[in-house]
Design an enzyme around this catalytic site. Structure first.
Site, PDB file in Angstrom:
ATOM      1  N   TYR A 178       0.845  -1.198   0.000  1.00  0.00           N
ATOM      2  CA  TYR A 178       0.000   0.000   0.000  1.00  0.00           C
ATOM      3  C   TYR A 178       0.881   1.249   0.000  1.00  0.00           C
ATOM      4  O   TYR A 178       2.063   1.208   0.343  1.00  0.00           O
ATOM      5  CB  TYR A 178      -0.943   0.013   1.213  1.00  0.00           C
ATOM      6  N   CYS A 179       0.251   2.357  -0.406  1.00  0.00           N
ATOM      7  CA  CYS A 179       0.935   3.655  -0.360  1.00  0.00           C
ATOM      8  C   CYS A 179      -0.131   4.731  -0.129  1.00  0.00           C
ATOM      9  O   CYS A 179      -1.268   4.422   0.209  1.00  0.00           O
ATOM     10  CB  CYS A 179       1.721   3.909  -1.646  1.00  0.00           C
ATOM     11  N   THR A 180       0.208   5.993  -0.335  1.00  0.00           N
ATOM     12  CA  THR A 180      -0.709   7.087  -0.007  1.00  0.00           C
ATOM     13  C   THR A 180      -2.008   7.050  -0.819  1.00  0.00           C
ATOM     14  O   THR A 180      -3.095   7.073  -0.269  1.00  0.00           O
ATOM     15  CB  THR A 180      -0.028   8.449  -0.245  1.00  0.00           C
TER      16      THR A 180
END
Ligand SMILES: [Zn+2]
Ligand SMILES: [Zn+2]
Length: 327
Positions: A178-180
């Site tokens: 996951y990321c922003t």
């Protein structure tokens, strides 16, 4: 007064090289008319952006972007803020809309390895046999992350593949990334598949979408963002906890009273424990401290606007902020 709306989105959809400039000019013209602020990163891969404006104007702008070929049905992450967290509107044309130094990788936003926030939660809560990896940089993961996530000590996304290789993760292992806002994972995922990891899933639209649907759940802390808000809290409101350290530009939350001028500021732990001169509110006060530690100087005006301006100045001069890829 009503809050301003902030929209974050991306789309991998080819824009012909010879029409990039034309699209750029059209976006600038429209943004001017609608008083849109923010940063658009575009290239032959598509568009990656965070924008802010009054709600109706922003909706109009997004509708306009949707009329370009391949840009229908954009998936958008919304948040709000009492102050627009950008100074102006800017369009940058780059080789990649999120930099991994792999312009050859072509993500497919629609493939089934994208988990909705709901599906993501189910895996996190019901399954055990997986590895959860945060693909963001160290100064972002320090501000907040999913429970039990691995956080690579990287300063740039381009270092992610190298770090991953050092982890010796079995290729068939289920990996959640996951990321922003989801865009870094788009590329990370294709890269990982190329290296033989065949069981990789990403959080669709990232932490920002997750928090829209599941605040105070599996994500802990706040979500770092690349604009003047520094971070957003669980309700997607601008951070009240974090500022940017006046000395190194990383997120900071330790409130100090400047030994030089008595202004209250937030300095990061690393700087505070490094040198006495960093117990100051600014580079200027740190400099004066070194010259003459015992002499006080006049207190800075501490109004909101000055505070905001200093935040902006810091933003423009830091590693965290100079990396203006909106993720
Ligand atoms: Zn610092
Ligand atoms: Zn000071």
């Amino acid at each position: 007064m009503q809050d301003f709306t902030i929209a974050t989105f991306y789309r991998f959809s080819p824009i012909p090289k010879d029409s990039l400039l034309d699209v750029k000019n059209k976006l600038i013209e429209k943004a001017e008319a609608l008083q849109i602020k923010g940063l658009v990163i575009m290239g032959i891969e598509g568009i990656n952006t965070t924008l802010a404006a009054e709600k109706n104007n922003l909706d109009n702008f997004i509708s306009y972007v949707s009329t370009f070929e391949g840009f229908k049905d954009l998936s958008i992450k919304f948040s709000s803020a009492p102050v627009i967290p950008f100074r102006r509107f800017k369009v940058q044309i780059r080789d990649e809309i999120v930099t991994l130094n792999r312009p050859d990788l072509l993500p497919n936003e629609k493939d089934p390895s994208h988990l909705s926030p709901q599906e993501w939660n189910e895996v996190l809560k019901k399954e055990q046999d997986y590895i959860l990896i945060d693909t963001r940089n160290w100064y972002e993961t320090e501000v907040g992350k999913f429970k039990n996530a691995l956080t690579p000590p990287i300063t740039e996304f381009t270092d992610f593949p190298k770090w991953l290789e050092t982890q010796n993760i079995p290729k068939e292992k289920k990996v959640l990334i996951y990321c922003t806002g989801g865009i870094r994972c788009e590329k990370a995922q294709v890269e990982m598949k190329e290296h033989g990891y065949n069981n990789v899933f990403q959080l669709k639209d990232g932490i920002l979408k997750y928090l829209e649907e599941f605040p105070q759940d599996q994500f802990e802390g706040e979500c770092f963002v690349f604009d003047h808000r520094v971070a957003v809290d669980q309700e997607l409101k601008p951070s009240k906890v974090f500022d940017l350290c006046p000395h190194c530009g990383q997120p900071s939350k330790n409130e100090i009273t400047c030994v030089k001028c008595d202004t209250v500021a937030k300095v990061c732990e690393r700087c505070l424990s490094a040198e006495a001169k960093f117990e100051t509110c600014s580079k200027n006060c740190a400099h004066h401290y070194v010259m003459n530690p015992n002499k006080k100087i006049r207190k800075h005006t501490n109004s909101i606007s000055v505070f905001r301006d200093s935040k902006k100045l810091i933003l423009n001069n830091t590693k965290a902020a100079s990396n203006t890829d909106y993720k």
